[in-house]
Design a protein around this motif. Structure first.
Motif, PDB file in Angstrom:
ATOM      1  N   LEU A 356      97.468  18.055 -43.947  1.00 21.75           N
ATOM      2  CA  LEU A 356      98.451  18.766 -44.746  1.00 21.75           C
ATOM      3  C   LEU A 356      97.773  19.620 -45.809  1.00 21.75           C
ATOM      4  O   LEU A 356      96.919  19.130 -46.559  1.00 21.75           O
ATOM      5  CB  LEU A 356      99.400  17.771 -45.413  1.00 21.75           C
ATOM      6  N   VAL A 357      98.156  20.883 -45.879  1.00 19.57           N
ATOM      7  CA  VAL A 357      97.661  21.796 -46.914  1.00 19.57           C
ATOM      8  C   VAL A 357      98.791  22.011 -47.915  1.00 19.57           C
ATOM      9  O   VAL A 357      99.905  22.384 -47.538  1.00 19.57           O
ATOM     10  CB  VAL A 357      97.228  23.142 -46.305  1.00 19.57           C
ATOM     11  N   ARG A 358      98.508  21.792 -49.192  1.00 24.26           N
ATOM     12  CA  ARG A 358      99.521  21.993 -50.225  1.00 24.26           C
ATOM     13  C   ARG A 358      98.845  22.443 -51.515  1.00 24.26           C
ATOM     14  O   ARG A 358      97.613  22.363 -51.663  1.00 24.26           O
ATOM     15  CB  ARG A 358     100.332  20.711 -50.468  1.00 24.26           C
ATOM     16  N   ILE A 359      99.638  22.924 -52.442  1.00 26.71           N
ATOM     17  CA  ILE A 359      99.183  23.275 -53.787  1.00 26.71           C
ATOM     18  C   ILE A 359      99.852  22.314 -54.743  1.00 26.71           C
ATOM     19  O   ILE A 359     101.073  22.133 -54.706  1.00 26.71           O
ATOM     20  CB  ILE A 359      99.544  24.735 -54.128  1.00 26.71           C
ATOM     21  N   LEU A 368      94.217  23.359 -54.935  1.00 22.97           N
ATOM     22  CA  LEU A 368      94.413  23.324 -53.496  1.00 22.97           C
ATOM     23  C   LEU A 368      94.039  21.938 -53.002  1.00 22.97           C
ATOM     24  O   LEU A 368      92.956  21.422 -53.299  1.00 22.97           O
ATOM     25  CB  LEU A 368      93.527  24.371 -52.821  1.00 22.97           C
ATOM     26  N   THR A 369      94.942  21.341 -52.229  1.00 23.49           N
ATOM     27  CA  THR A 369      94.710  20.008 -51.686  1.00 23.49           C
ATOM     28  C   THR A 369      94.824  20.066 -50.175  1.00 23.49           C
ATOM     29  O   THR A 369      95.785  20.609 -49.629  1.00 23.49           O
ATOM     30  CB  THR A 369      95.724  18.998 -52.252  1.00 23.49           C
ATOM     31  N   VAL A 370      93.842  19.510 -49.492  1.00 18.42           N
ATOM     32  CA  VAL A 370      93.853  19.383 -48.041  1.00 18.42           C
ATOM     33  C   VAL A 370      93.776  17.909 -47.711  1.00 18.42           C
ATOM     34  O   VAL A 370      92.832  17.222 -48.124  1.00 18.42           O
ATOM     35  CB  VAL A 370      92.695  20.160 -47.398  1.00 18.42           C
ATOM     36  N   LEU A 375      90.482  20.319 -53.331  1.00 18.67           N
ATOM     37  CA  LEU A 375      89.270  21.082 -53.045  1.00 18.67           C
ATOM     38  C   LEU A 375      88.939  22.089 -54.137  1.00 18.67           C
ATOM     39  O   LEU A 375      87.902  22.745 -54.065  1.00 18.67           O
ATOM     40  CB  LEU A 375      89.404  21.806 -51.702  1.00 18.67           C
ATOM     41  N   THR A 376      89.802  22.240 -55.112  1.00 19.30           N
ATOM     42  CA  THR A 376      89.499  23.081 -56.273  1.00 19.30           C
ATOM     43  C   THR A 376      89.776  22.270 -57.533  1.00 19.30           C
ATOM     44  O   THR A 376      90.449  21.240 -57.491  1.00 19.30           O
ATOM     45  CB  THR A 376      90.348  24.368 -56.290  1.00 19.30           C
ATOM     46  N   GLY A 377      89.269  22.757 -58.654  1.00 18.17           N
ATOM     47  CA  GLY A 377      89.449  22.069 -59.924  1.00 18.17           C
ATOM     48  C   GLY A 377      90.006  22.997 -60.979  1.00 18.17           C
ATOM     49  O   GLY A 377      90.582  24.046 -60.671  1.00 18.17           O
ATOM     50  N   PRO A 378      89.823  22.639 -62.252  1.00 15.42           N
ATOM     51  CA  PRO A 378      90.424  23.417 -63.341  1.00 15.42           C
ATOM     52  C   PRO A 378      89.824  24.802 -63.521  1.00 15.42           C
ATOM     53  O   PRO A 378      90.361  25.600 -64.287  1.00 15.42           O
ATOM     54  CB  PRO A 378      90.174  22.537 -64.569  1.00 15.42           C
ATOM     55  N   GLN A 379      88.723  25.101 -62.827  1.00 12.96           N
ATOM     56  CA  GLN A 379      88.139  26.444 -62.957  1.00 12.96           C
ATOM     57  C   GLN A 379      89.010  27.506 -62.309  1.00 12.96           C
ATOM     58  O   GLN A 379      88.884  28.696 -62.619  1.00 12.96           O
ATOM     59  CB  GLN A 379      86.728  26.475 -62.353  1.00 12.96           C
ATOM     60  N   LEU A 380      89.928  27.089 -61.406  1.00 17.75           N
ATOM     61  CA  LEU A 380      90.821  28.036 -60.735  1.00 17.75           C
ATOM     62  C   LEU A 380      92.269  27.596 -60.903  1.00 17.75           C
ATOM     63  O   LEU A 380      92.565  26.398 -60.928  1.00 17.75           O
ATOM     64  CB  LEU A 380      90.498  28.129 -59.241  1.00 17.75           C
ATOM     65  N   HIS A 381      93.157  28.573 -61.001  1.00 18.01           N
ATOM     66  CA  HIS A 381      94.599  28.345 -60.985  1.00 18.01           C
ATOM     67  C   HIS A 381      95.096  28.931 -59.673  1.00 18.01           C
ATOM     68  O   HIS A 381      95.201  30.153 -59.518  1.00 18.01           O
ATOM     69  CB  HIS A 381      95.256  29.034 -62.183  1.00 18.01           C
ATOM     70  N   VAL A 382      95.385  28.086 -58.698  1.00 17.40           N
ATOM     71  CA  VAL A 382      95.696  28.539 -57.346  1.00 17.40           C
ATOM     72  C   VAL A 382      97.102  29.144 -57.316  1.00 17.40           C
ATOM     73  O   VAL A 382      98.077  28.504 -57.722  1.00 17.40           O
ATOM     74  CB  VAL A 382      95.574  27.385 -56.338  1.00 17.40           C
ATOM     75  N   CYS A 383      97.188  30.372 -56.823  1.00 21.32           N
ATOM     76  CA  CYS A 383      98.460  31.096 -56.787  1.00 21.32           C
ATOM     77  C   CYS A 383      99.119  31.047 -55.418  1.00 21.32           C
ATOM     78  O   CYS A 383     100.349  30.996 -55.325  1.00 21.32           O
ATOM     79  CB  CYS A 383      98.249  32.557 -57.180  1.00 21.32           C
ATOM     80  N   ALA A 384      98.328  31.092 -54.333  1.00 18.39           N
ATOM     81  CA  ALA A 384      98.907  31.148 -52.996  1.00 18.39           C
ATOM     82  C   ALA A 384      97.852  30.770 -51.978  1.00 18.39           C
ATOM     83  O   ALA A 384      96.647  30.977 -52.185  1.00 18.39           O
ATOM     84  CB  ALA A 384      99.438  32.549 -52.686  1.00 18.39           C
ATOM     85  N   VAL A 385      98.305  30.217 -50.855  1.00 18.91           N
ATOM     86  CA  VAL A 385      97.459  30.047 -49.671  1.00 18.91           C
ATOM     87  C   VAL A 385      97.709  31.241 -48.769  1.00 18.91           C
ATOM     88  O   VAL A 385      98.848  31.543 -48.413  1.00 18.91           O
ATOM     89  CB  VAL A 385      97.767  28.725 -48.945  1.00 18.91           C
ATOM     90  N   LEU A 386      96.623  31.929 -48.389  1.00 16.09           N
ATOM     91  CA  LEU A 386      96.728  33.159 -47.609  1.00 16.09           C
ATOM     92  C   LEU A 386      96.498  32.932 -46.122  1.00 16.09           C
ATOM     93  O   LEU A 386      97.084  33.621 -45.293  1.00 16.09           O
ATOM     94  CB  LEU A 386      95.729  34.192 -48.136  1.00 16.09           C
ATOM     95  N   ASP A 387      95.648  31.970 -45.774  1.00 17.41           N
ATOM     96  CA  ASP A 387      95.369  31.686 -44.371  1.00 17.41           C
ATOM     97  C   ASP A 387      94.677  30.328 -44.284  1.00 17.41           C
ATOM     98  O   ASP A 387      93.939  29.925 -45.194  1.00 17.41           O
ATOM     99  CB  ASP A 387      94.470  32.768 -43.756  1.00 17.41           C
ATOM    100  N   LEU A 394      91.864  30.181 -47.046  1.00 17.85           N
ATOM    101  CA  LEU A 394      91.769  31.383 -47.865  1.00 17.85           C
ATOM    102  C   LEU A 394      92.881  31.341 -48.904  1.00 17.85           C
ATOM    103  O   LEU A 394      94.052  31.152 -48.559  1.00 17.85           O
ATOM    104  CB  LEU A 394      91.909  32.626 -46.993  1.00 17.85           C
ATOM    105  N   ILE A 395      92.522  31.495 -50.173  1.00 14.06           N
ATOM    106  CA  ILE A 395      93.505  31.393 -51.249  1.00 14.06           C
ATOM    107  C   ILE A 395      93.400  32.597 -52.180  1.00 14.06           C
ATOM    108  O   ILE A 395      92.388  33.297 -52.215  1.00 14.06           O
ATOM    109  CB  ILE A 395      93.329  30.102 -52.073  1.00 14.06           C
ATOM    110  N   ALA A 396      94.469  32.825 -52.944  1.00 11.34           N
ATOM    111  CA  ALA A 396      94.447  33.729 -54.092  1.00 11.34           C
ATOM    112  C   ALA A 396      94.541  32.866 -55.337  1.00 11.34           C
ATOM    113  O   ALA A 396      95.353  31.930 -55.395  1.00 11.34           O
ATOM    114  CB  ALA A 396      95.605  34.715 -54.035  1.00 11.34           C
ATOM    115  N   ALA A 397      93.718  33.154 -56.331  1.00  8.35           N
ATOM    116  CA  ALA A 397      93.691  32.331 -57.537  1.00  8.35           C
ATOM    117  C   ALA A 397      93.249  33.157 -58.725  1.00  8.35           C
ATOM    118  O   ALA A 397      92.482  34.112 -58.591  1.00  8.35           O
ATOM    119  CB  ALA A 397      92.757  31.126 -57.361  1.00  8.35           C
ATOM    120  N   SER A 398      93.760  32.782 -59.889  1.00  9.10           N
ATOM    121  CA  SER A 398      93.279  33.345 -61.150  1.00  9.10           C
ATOM    122  C   SER A 398      92.367  32.315 -61.801  1.00  9.10           C
ATOM    123  O   SER A 398      92.296  31.158 -61.371  1.00  9.10           O
ATOM    124  CB  SER A 398      94.450  33.686 -62.072  1.00  9.10           C
TER     125      SER A 398
END
Length: 735
Positions: A356-359, A368-370, A375-387, A394-398
């Motif tokens: 399962l892939v979720r944010i 991002l959680t798989v 799989l990511t930490g506080p260095q990124l704010h995940v906005c969307a899963v792209l693929d 593949l994600i978009a993140a600020s």
């Protein structure tokens, strides 16, 4: 490209904010050979064509663009005719273009389907040919089966399927074939509700799914192309509102099913419909989880649903057995007390291995959680899963909450797997991507360059650049991205073109949105064009993204719980005062303008902080929170039946008059479209009535025939000019 002789407001309107002619809506074939996309012929042409870029191939030549479907040719030059349902769908998606405004493809990206004037068309993307399939209409949202042998579509509230060759058209689900409402159901209807007829539909997203959840569709093909997952929407519980056109009193008001806060929603059920005529209802606890927020069906696993509780404090991910309709829980999320769970694009999904892939909001960050592993930490704010691919996501993140000032307003594309995170986009800006296999279309907007650039990458190497026909704006924003105050509020400051430090202080215009789901402070060129035009009229323009706006941390977004008013207003005031020493702000002449949530914020500013703000332009504002929809309003303010005091505190008006207003009274221009079915005209009328009762001067500008968007060229142009005139009059500036 030439800017012509027209003024910036006219060109801004004529080019639909300089977006016409720009390629968009990309689809990459899994073999990497083709990229399908939409683009109009010029920067002023509203009619979009379906194009194909041949990435490689022995007969085409790499990077060659060709038209796959031309709406003018397909319609024989006749003007489009759009049904009321299609107009409503476009309003929900904020689509103001014409021609082919959306399309869907089969799995191989060889067959595309789209609607024109309510008629069904298909295009063979390899051959570049298009044709019409004769079906009942008006057609909405046609989608080919993954194998390309069928096309499903909605017409007259029914979900229908036709062979790709134009044969065997039939209805798989038709509300006209269901039992009609009897005396008992009629007696149960609330006052003002309409009878059952025409209120049930298959295959379409209900109002709040399309407007607030980001779910614009209502059916999904199985990977085997033998059945579909189909939503059944019954709008009969929803109260009816009526949108009248006072400029045409001979026309009947149009009814809309509007689920205002605290009132019933549509009843949404889900069915698995087979091409063989089979029908199975999907079963879950719809009483506890009434919101169908997401659906996903891929070859990697069973159909996957994300369903939410009405208060959006809990949600579950469900796997569906399409043979029986039963569901099993894959994962459950619960928000902290008083918080809510955000819906993000691209999730849920399965990895090819079935994880399962979720944010998720975990540890103060959006990650991002798989499976069960972040799989990511506080260095990124995940906005969307792209693929989601075999070896990465593949994600978009600020940047996260500790983002350096150098990355204000930036969003980047990243490849993420268990080994780490790799940034795909390198230059400063706002980036997104569409990927299939080894080919990626990277779309990038940069601070220094107009528009956006669409690059085709294969194996990380650029192989083509998709041409944009968008006009150049003729204005270069003079923007400084910075942070304000102890909370480091992201801000953009714009000064007049040619301004020098010796020119002295300037009247200030705050130009925010300032609310959930939309950031105005972005590292891109075109989002500041209108702000720069206002600056060139003699203002220092400040755009501030305070608490409640997206892209920073979950806590930043959720600071507005039960308080949409004071928190967002305090941050605008803090940003203004914190930057006053660094920029030439004349704090004795401060105005604010905004639309939608920004209009609400502008109304708050002049009513509650007249010590700071001296004039306000209040565009399409939500003045009474009880009149806005369930999924949005209840997320932040709860149920109005349980928290009436919270709703009163966050409204510009109450039944008793103005709420929270103080002296002195400041000039206010209220602008609203009479055809708005999202923020209805009643909001502005109630505000005007309350102002009149309180003896407060104000101006009201009703826009006849205008919805929540203002696409009409003359309306959009003159609206900007009238705003400048109002601001200069109100602040005592020379016209």
């Amino acid at each position: 490209m030439t800017t012509g002789q027209h003024s910036f407001p006219r060109r801004h309107a004529r080019t639909q904010r300089f977006t016409l002619g720009a390629p968009h809506a990309f689809t990459v074939s899994p073999d990497g050979a083709r990229v399908a996309f939409l683009r109009s012929g010029s920067g002023t042409d509203r009619s979009h064509q379906l194009w194909v870029l041949d990435v490689d191939g022995p007969n085409s030549g790499a990077g060659r663009e060709r038209v796959a479907a031309d709406p003018q040719a397909l319609l024989g030059g006749r003007a489009e005719e759009l049904s009321a349902e299609e107009l409503a769908r476009r309003e929900r998606s904020r689509e103001s273009g014409a021609g082919i405004v959306g399309y869907a493809t089969d799995a191989a990206v060889e067959l595309a389907a789209f609607a024109l004037s309510g008629r069904l068309f298909t295009a063979e993307l390899r051959a570049g040919t298009a044709r019409e399939l004769s079906v009942p209409g008006p057609v909405i949202d046609p989608r080919p089966s993954p194998d390309g042998r069928h096309v499903a579509y909605v017409a007259g509230g029914a979900l229908r399927v036709i062979g790709a060759e134009g044969d065997a058209d039939r209805a798989l689900a038709d509300p006209e074939q269901e039992p009609k409402e009897g005396p008992e159901q009629e007696a149960e209807r609330a006052p003002g509700q309409a009878p059952e007829s025409g209120l049930v539909s298959y295959g379409l997203a209900e109002f709040i799914a399309a407007e607030e959840m980001g779910r614009s569709r209502g059916f999904w093909w199985s990977p085997e192309s033998d059945r579909l997952l189909v939503a059944r929407v019954d709008d009969s519980p929803v109260r009816r509102w009526w949108i009248a056109d006072p400029a045409h009193p001979d026309r009947e008001p149009a009814p809309i099913a509007y689920p205002a806060a605290g009132t019933p929603n549509a009843d949404v059920r889900l069915f698995v419909l087979g091409l063989d005529g089979s029908r199975r209802e999907v079963v879950w606890d719809r009483t506890r989880y009434p919101y169908l927020a997401r659906a996903h069906w891929s070859a990697a696993g069973a159909p996957l649903l994300l369903v939410q509780s009405r208060d959006q404090g809990s949600q579950v991910y469900l796997a569906v057995d399409p043979d029986s309709g039963t569901t099993r829980m894959v994962h459950a999320d619960a928000a902290d007390a008083g918080d809510w769970l955000e819906l993000r694009p691209g999730v849920p999904a399965w990895t090819p291995s079935g994880q399962l892939v979720r944010i998720a909001d975990e540890g103060g960050a959006r990650v991002l959680t798989v499976g069960e592993r972040p799989l990511t930490g506080p260095q990124l704010h995940v906005c969307a899963v792209l693929d989601v691919a075999d070896d990465d996501v593949l994600i978009a993140a600020s940047a996260g909450g500790a983002a350096p000032s150098a990355e204000i307003g930036e969003t980047h594309v990243y490849r993420v797997n268990e080994l780490g995170v790799e940034r795909v986009s390198q230059e400063p800006g706002v980036h997104s991507a569409v990927r299939s296999g080894k080919v990626t279309v990277l779309v990038s907007a940069h601070p220094e360059h107009p528009g956006a650039q669409a690059r085709v990458l294969s194996g990380g190497r650029q192989t083509a650049l998709i041409v944009s026909h968008a006009e150049l704006p003729g204005i270069t924003p003079r923007v400084t991205l910075t942070e304000a105050g102890e909370r480091r509020i992201p801000c953009a400051v714009l000064l007049p073109t040619g301004y020098r430090d010796t020119d002295g202080p300037l009247p200030v215009l705050l130009d925010p949105y300032g609310g959930p789901h939309h950031a105005r402070v972005v590292a891109a060129h075109n989002p500041y064009l209108t702000s720069q035009w206002f600056a060139d009229q003699g203002f220092a323009v400040l755009v501030a993204d305070g608490r409640g706006t997206p892209g920073r941390t979950p806590a930043w977004e959720k600071a507005i719980r039960d308080d949409l008013a004071s928190v967002v207003l305090d941050d605008q005031v803090d940003a203004l005062r914190s930057l006053a020493d660094a920029f030439p702000f004349d704090l004795s002449r401060v105005a604010i303008r905004g639309w939608s949530f920004g209009g609400y914020l502008a109304g708050l500013a002049v009513l509650r902080r007249p010590d700071v703000f001296h004039a306000g332009i209040v565009g399409a504002p939500v003045t009474d929170q009880r009149l806005y929809d369930t999924h949005y309003t209840e997320r932040y303010l709860g149920d109005p039946r349980e928290q009436p005091a919270v709703y009163a505190a966050n409204s510009l008006v109450t039944d008793d008059g103005l709420s929270g207003a103080v002296e002195p009274a400041r000039p206010m221009m209220i602008v609203h479209g009479l055809a708005d079915d999202n923020v209805v005209m009643a909001h502005s009328l109630r505000l005007s009535s309350a102002l009149l009762a309180a003896g407060r001067p104000h101006e009201v500008l009703p826009l006849s025939g205008v919805t929540h968007m203002t696409p009409q060229e003359q309306v959009a142009e003159n609206l900007l000019l009238l705003q400048v005139d109002f601001l200069k009059r109100s602040l005592g500036l020379a016209p």
